[in-house]
Design an enzyme around this catalytic site. Structure first.
Site, PDB file in Angstrom:
ATOM      1  N   GLU A  77       0.843  -1.217   0.000  1.00 23.42           N
ATOM      2  CA  GLU A  77       0.000   0.000   0.000  1.00 23.42           C
ATOM      3  C   GLU A  77       0.871   1.257   0.000  1.00 23.42           C
ATOM      4  OE1 GLU A  77      -2.822  -0.329   3.256  1.00 23.42           O
ATOM      5  OE2 GLU A  77      -4.131  -1.486   1.966  1.00 23.42           O
TER       6      GLU A  77
ATOM      7  N   GLU B 109      -5.296  -8.392  -1.045  1.00 17.55           N
ATOM      8  CA  GLU B 109      -5.993  -8.243   0.250  1.00 17.55           C
ATOM      9  C   GLU B 109      -7.480  -8.011  -0.023  1.00 17.55           C
ATOM     10  OE1 GLU B 109      -4.480  -5.379   3.044  1.00 17.55           O
ATOM     11  OE2 GLU B 109      -2.414  -5.819   2.523  1.00 17.55           O
TER      12      GLU B 109
HETATM   13  C1  BGP Z   1      -4.480  -2.820   4.922  1.00 19.06           C
HETATM   14  C2  BGP Z   1      -3.109  -3.350   5.334  1.00 19.06           C
HETATM   15  C3  BGP Z   1      -3.137  -4.674   6.014  1.00 19.06           C
HETATM   16  C4  BGP Z   1      -4.367  -4.904   6.889  1.00 19.06           C
HETATM   17  C5  BGP Z   1      -5.634  -4.436   6.192  1.00 19.06           C
HETATM   18  C6  BGP Z   1      -6.884  -4.612   7.019  1.00 19.06           C
HETATM   19  O1  BGP Z   1      -4.401  -1.451   4.892  1.00 19.06           O
HETATM   20  O2  BGP Z   1      -2.287  -3.491   4.172  1.00 19.06           O
HETATM   21  O3  BGP Z   1      -1.937  -4.739   6.767  1.00 19.06           O
HETATM   22  O4  BGP Z   1      -4.194  -4.300   8.106  1.00 19.06           O
HETATM   23  O5  BGP Z   1      -5.499  -3.081   5.820  1.00 19.06           O
HETATM   24  O6  BGP Z   1      -7.081  -3.458   7.797  1.00 19.06           O
HETATM   25  P1  BGP Z   1      -7.196  -3.582   9.377  1.00 19.06           P
HETATM   26  O7  BGP Z   1      -6.160  -4.553   9.798  1.00 19.06           O
HETATM   27  O8  BGP Z   1      -6.999  -2.212   9.892  1.00 19.06           O
HETATM   28  O9  BGP Z   1      -8.596  -4.098   9.652  1.00 19.06           O
END
Ligand code: BGP
Length: 467
Positions: free
Chosen positions: A176, A365
């Site tokens: 990201e 993701e």
């Molecule tokens: C994205 C990241 C991941 C993961 C995901 C889910 O931004 O790349 O590392 O964290 O978000 O978000 P969260 O874990 O805040 O629910």
């Protein structure tokens, strides 16, 4: 013409070292920014401290102890039939302070074992070189604001590319990378409200990425290197052209990272913005050629939600650099954490990004953070997660069958419960596998299969036909 997911589609799951490994000081590992960030007010990690406050709980310190459980966890992924496992290598296991000349052998040995375990099950490792794990030791250089960090990163990347040559063929440079514009303290460990600083840091990461792509191709022509974008896709709040303009501005604030890595140059709209703001790119001779010669082989991104942007949009989601945005989309349901659930938006995002870059795409993701409960029989009936994933996979299939999108893989986020990045909580669970540990790090760490574990196994077995 063949319908459905292509043969060899990379079904799997994704984690990040700082959110699953724990063992934050083991085997020579140094401190990363993730190790000194706590969940601040409203559970969002805030500024980075230079030291650990022993009175606080830091989620990354033990997480789900994947560092010691990885063989068991990868065996469970293999039981689901994974073709691919996306994970990050923690920079501070390899170079504890980020700037050493020689790597930490114990750190490399750990990832030898992780990668060999994947290959033993026929699982393709997809390695994220940097996933919000900037070494704390680089803060003395002002982290990514300092060009020297580009060279420290290249030394780290080269170490990995040579160590895992022939074993790892799929790489992502930065997780990201556009988060540098929204949460710089998470993406690059810099603490500055000055946009020049942020854009300097972003330039250095983009340059490091482009040079890594070139190096990866020289070291092993089989290497496929991708960029990774936090897929902030937005709709205008109304047909008012002003809302459309605001939506485009919102998208541009982060799409330029993709433009540079997929096309090889800064887009005109960004250079014009820099002119207006007096922002200078810290260019050295050869940098623009490096950007041009270091374009990626595929574009990967995270997809969780979509935004609504416009003059009247609510501020459920803090405005990004003043652009009014919000999750409040009256036609969409929300997750337990207020994230808009928008499967159709996934097909839209695939078309938008493919139309713009004409590169193979990978969703690395996607998942539903939810409250899971264990019933009296010890079962976890997460039908809500199955429904979420089923609808998103359905839309991926349409993108392939109707729109002809070259989608090469799908690694759902958190195949096993891990720490939430934005909240520091375990209770925001994503996994097909439940882990018995709570928001304060207490529990047996026992792994338990949820209903979705068996469901995803069937999806992969049928190559996406049985949903
Ligand atoms: C994205 C990241 C991941 C993961 C995901 C889910 O931004 O790349 O590392 O964290 O978000 O978000 P969260 O874990 O805040 O629910």
């Amino acid at each position: 013409m063949k319908q459905g997911f292509p043969e060899g589609f990379l079904w799997g799951g994704a984690t990040a070292a700082n959110q699953c490994e724990g063992a934050y000081k083991e085997d020579g590992k140094g401190l990363s920014t993730a190790d000194v960030m706590t969940a601040g007010e409203k559970g969002v990690p805030r500024e980075i401290t230079k030291r650990i406050d022993e009175s606080k709980y830091y989620p990354s310190h033990q997480a789900i102890d994947h560092y010691h459980h990885f063989k068991e966890d990868i065996a469970l992924f293999a039981e689901m039939g994974f073709k691919c496992y996306r994970f990050s290598i923690n920079w501070t296991r390899i170079f504890p302070n980020g700037h050493e000349a020689e790597p930490n052998e114990l750190g490399l040995k750990h990832y030898d074992d992780v990668i060999d375990t994947c290959l033993q099950y026929g699982i393709e490792p997809l390695v994220t070189i940097s996933h919000f794990e900037t070494p704390l030791g680089l803060l003395q250089y002002n982290s990514w604001q300092n060009r020297r960090v580009v060279d420290f990163f290249l030394n780290y990347a080269e170490t990995l590319l040579k160590r895992y040559k022939g074993k790892v063929k799929y790489w992502i440079t930065f997780n990201e990378i556009n988060v540098m514009s929204t949460k710089p303290w998470m993406a690059g460990g810099i603490e500055s409200n000055d946009e020049q600083d942020t854009m300097t840091a972003a330039f250095h990461q983009l340059l490091a990425s482009a040079k890594t792509v070139q190096m990866a191709h020289e070291i092993d022509p089989q290497n496929k290197v991708g960029m990774m974008y936090a897929g902030h896709i937005a709709y205008p709040n109304s047909p008012d052209p002003e809302d459309m303009q605001m939506t485009m501005d919102f998208m541009h604030k982060m799409l330029f990272y993709c433009d540079v890595q997929c096309r090889g140059y800064y887009p005109a709209y960004k250079l014009k913005e820099f002119e207006r703001k007096g922002i200078e790119l810290p260019l050295h001779a050869g940098d623009l050629e490096d950007l041009k010669n270091g374009t990626v082989d595929f574009l990967s991104y995270s997809y969780y939600l979509t935004h609504v942007v416009g003059k009247e949009t609510s501020l459920d989601f803090q405005g990004l650099n003043g652009v009014k945005t919000g999750y409040t989309n009256p036609s969409l349901d929300k997750s337990d954490w207020g994230w808009a659930i928008d499967p159709k938006g996934l097909r839209y995002s695939l078309n938008y990004l493919y139309d713009r870059y004409q590169l193979p795409l990978m969703i690395v993701e996607n998942g539903l953070g939810a409250i899971d409960t264990i019933d009296e029989n010890g079962d976890i009936h997460d039908s809500y997660r199955i429904d979420y994933l089923k609808e998103h996979i359905r839309e991926m299939k349409k993108a392939i069958d109707i729109d002809g999108i070259p989608l090469i893989g799908y690694t759902s986020w958190g195949p096993i419960d891990i720490i939430s990045a934005s909240t520091g909580e375990m209770s925001k669970r994503y996994g097909f596998i439940y882990v018995d540990v709570d928001d304060n790090g207490n529990g047996s760490f026992k792994r338990m299969k949820k209903d979705s574990f068996y469901w995803y196994k069937k999806v992969i077995e049928s190559n996406g036909e049985v949903l």
